[in-house]
Design an enzyme around this catalytic site. Structure first.
Site, PDB file in Angstrom:
ATOM      1  N   SER A 197       0.828  -1.216   0.000  1.00  0.00           N
ATOM      2  CA  SER A 197       0.000   0.000   0.000  1.00  0.00           C
ATOM      3  C   SER A 197       0.855   1.255   0.000  1.00  0.00           C
ATOM      4  CB  SER A 197      -0.928  -0.005   1.226  1.00  0.00           C
ATOM      5  OG  SER A 197      -0.175  -0.005   2.434  1.00  0.00           O
ATOM      6  N   ARG A 201       0.301   3.342  -3.702  1.00  0.00           N
ATOM      7  CA  ARG A 201      -0.459   4.593  -3.619  1.00  0.00           C
ATOM      8  C   ARG A 201       0.294   5.719  -4.317  1.00  0.00           C
ATOM      9  NH1 ARG A 201      -0.830   4.585   1.249  1.00  0.00           N
ATOM     10  NH2 ARG A 201      -2.994   3.977   1.625  1.00  0.00           N
ATOM     11  N   ASN A 205      -0.770   7.345  -8.288  1.00  0.00           N
ATOM     12  CA  ASN A 205      -1.092   8.757  -8.488  1.00  0.00           C
ATOM     13  C   ASN A 205      -0.134   9.431  -9.458  1.00  0.00           C
ATOM     14  OD1 ASN A 205      -3.313   9.973  -6.511  1.00  0.00           O
ATOM     15  ND2 ASN A 205      -2.287   8.312  -5.425  1.00  0.00           N
TER      16      ASN A 205
END
Length: 267
Positions: A197, A201, A205
């Site tokens: 994670s 993440r 993005n």
């Protein structure tokens, strides 16, 4: 580098998403993305050099603008570490690590603001087949950062709890010693999910932001009538992307502090 008008849209995007990869040994799985590595190292040196330059010129009197800006940055990071990490002297390692992570990730994220084709005029002399200059849009970079934090977290956890205490918590928490297989499975999932994670993440993005900028450059190349619209959209997206660049660096930094805080907690 070929201009957008000389390639189909898919070829143009694929060209900009191609890494400068060098195989290690016989190649295969073991290969290096030279572009991501070189830009990451260069930006790390830039960050260290800038802060070192400000520190060498620091004064106890009226600070200069750059000194005031760096002091605000350091105070901001230190206040975040102070509010989360309460297991000893945060200034010994956690706060400096958080500052390093934040500055480095911000610089790597900010590379996304540079126009792809203008950068291509330079990188074409290095690699005609592709050069990715946004390190955090490479999952290898974000995963390496997350794994580094994860390994340090494990080391600090063993130091804080002792090897016996760490293993006892791994097998006996949270459901008790009688359910040690379930405890091990539960803790393994928790530990393995952290670097996943943490890295994905940031990567997701920045990769999405890179794609949107490439699409806007394609729109500008579609004709004079589209150039104005492309400029407006790119300007608006760039303003919004400033928030993404800073926010993703902030989230990555905060998770780093949280993981180190959790490493010192006993169950």
């Amino acid at each position: 580098m070929a201009a957008a008008t000389e390639l189909t849209p898919s070829e143009y995007i694929q060209h900009h998403l191609t890494f400068l990869t060098k195989p290690v040994g016989e190649g295969g799985f073991w290969s290096l993305n030279v572009d991501s590595l070189s830009v990451s190292i260069l930006l790390g040196l830039v960050g260290l050099g800038f802060i070192g330059w400000v520190v060498r010129g620091a004064t106890s009197g009226v600070p200069s603008r750059r000194q005031a800006a760096v002091e605000l940055l350091i105070d901001f990071v230190d206040s975040q570490a102070k509010g989360i990490f309460q297991h000893g002297d945060r200034h010994r390692f956690v706060a400096p690590l958080a500052l390093t992570v934040f500055v480095w990730v911000v610089l790597m994220n900010a590379m996304d603001f540079l126009p792809a084709d203008l950068i291509g005029l330079v990188t074409h002399n290095i690699s005609a087949h592709g050069f990715r200059y946004v390190p955090t849009a490479d999952v290898n970079t974000t995963f390496a950062l997350a794994l580094s934090v994860w390994i340090l977290m494990l080391v600090f956890s063993v130091q804080a709890k002792g090897f016996g205490g760490f293993m006892h918590e791994l097998f006996c928490s949270p459901f008790g010693a009688k359910l040690f297989p379930l405890n091990l499975l539960f803790n393994a999932i928790e530990y393995l999910s952290k670097p996943l994670s943490h890295s994905l993440r940031l990567y997701g993005n920045m990769y999405a932001g890179e794609i949107i900028f490439l699409l806007l450059w394609l729109l500008a190349a579609a004709g004079i009538g589209w150039a104005g619209l492309s400029f407006l959209l790119a300007f608006g997206w760039a303003i919004f992307h400033i928030l993404i660049v800073a926010l993703q660096a902030y989230v990555f930094m905060m998770l780093t502090i949280v993981y180190f805080s959790m490493a010192h907690e006993h169950h």
